[in-house]
Design an enzyme around this catalytic site. Sequence first.
Site, mmCIF file in Angstrom:
data_model
loop_
_atom_site.group_PDB
_atom_site.id
_atom_site.type_symbol
_atom_site.label_atom_id
_atom_site.label_comp_id
_atom_site.label_asym_id
_atom_site.label_seq_id
_atom_site.Cartn_x
_atom_site.Cartn_y
_atom_site.Cartn_z
ATOM 1 N N ASP A 110 71.092 6.577 -56.138
ATOM 2 C CA ASP A 110 70.727 5.179 -56.353
ATOM 3 C C ASP A 110 71.144 4.385 -55.114
ATOM 4 O OD1 ASP A 110 70.799 2.460 -56.999
ATOM 5 O OD2 ASP A 110 71.281 2.823 -59.098
ATOM 6 N N PHE A 139 76.619 1.524 -61.652
ATOM 7 C CA PHE A 139 75.741 0.527 -62.271
ATOM 8 C C PHE A 139 74.310 0.830 -61.849
ATOM 9 C CE2 PHE A 139 73.348 -3.435 -62.333
ATOM 10 C CZ PHE A 139 73.573 -3.845 -63.641
ATOM 11 N N LYS A 173 66.330 -4.290 -54.392
ATOM 12 C CA LYS A 173 67.108 -5.388 -53.800
ATOM 13 C C LYS A 173 66.562 -5.859 -52.453
ATOM 14 C CE LYS A 173 71.423 -5.139 -56.390
ATOM 15 N NZ LYS A 173 71.285 -6.474 -57.011
#
Length: 396
Positions: free
Chosen positions: A221, A136, A250
């Site tokens: 990522d 994702f 994040k």
Amino acid sequence: MTDTQEHTWGERYADSLMNTFGQPKLVLTRGAGAHVWDTDGKEYVDLLGGIAVNALGHAHPALVEAVTAQLGTLGHISNFFASEPQVRLAEKLLALLDAGPGKVFFTNSGAEANEAAFKLTRRTGRTHVVAAQGGFHGRTMGALALTSKEAYRAPFEPLPGDVTFVPYGDAEALAAAVTDRTAAILLEPMQGEAGVVTPPKGYLAAARTIADEHGALLWLDEIQTGLGRTGRWFAHHSAGVTPDIVTVAKGLAGGIPIGACIGVGESGTLLEPGNHGTTFGGNPVACAAALAVIGTIETDGLLEHVTALGQKLRDGLAADPRVTEVRGEGLLIGLDLAAEVSAAVTAGALAHGFIINNPTPHRIRLAPPLVLTQDDAEAFLTAWPAILDEAFEGQS
């Protein structure tokens, strides 16, 4: 606050916000550390941390002070100018990455960091990207093109890019998919949304070798796994590999929107003036917040704390036979259940005062604040058997 008033907030939400997330489970009013409170005054232990965002929990004094001081000094300046927090944060990220010289492009989110990285790969003169099934990387059009989940992709096709998806953790499949026209291999060191899926030992090293053999970039990522989440500054450090691109977001600023695309070595020079831009990326307030988060992780010894507490949680969760597997590192934890009852487990945990996540019907994910206390972890482990009892009994 009465049930009627709570219902009114739900109605107001439904009437005024686009229905992209469904009806919210709670309306929260405040937080402190790893605890939050809803409009009825009920207290919860937040074991999701805004999906791995609230690194220092809620209302941490260091973060509040840094944001307040910076906003009172210099708020927004655009990228026609530079600020001290922007430069210091870029230097700090490169130092923590420990991969040699590089360059940083700041964004507002993880999806935007991946958009920047995607554009960077095009500057190689190649267009092909190999990514992993179950990965994702965001929901903007470019990031979505790199995300394999059919339900996310189908409504918006055709998507940009020339992307091949291969099974995660399968080095042979990766080697078969990468060619001399491949611009980059894109992988998460651990797949977060898939339920904290960890690859076999040596997988990232194999990806590095495969990329080198074909002159491709290795893009990692670390949006969910980076900045202390796994007990290391970057999850890939345990694999001993040096990537060409790393994306983070994040937990970087503990809840203040920020992301970063880091280009290592020559990769950091691929984007030139006019190739990309952002209005808010590198904002002094967001950068000051990120520096406060990193500084607190360092001064409070949170990497060591995360490592030890994560092991305690994984051991405790695995002790129940209805948990068939526990994965992860530090405070990024995923587990498999013996039946597809994750929704009931999540609802039951909420009723017991704990916020957790069910990414798939048989998986649970925990990504609590890095400041989660021993007492909070023990309280959850104590409640865990009863939560499972209720969920599994409901399936009989």
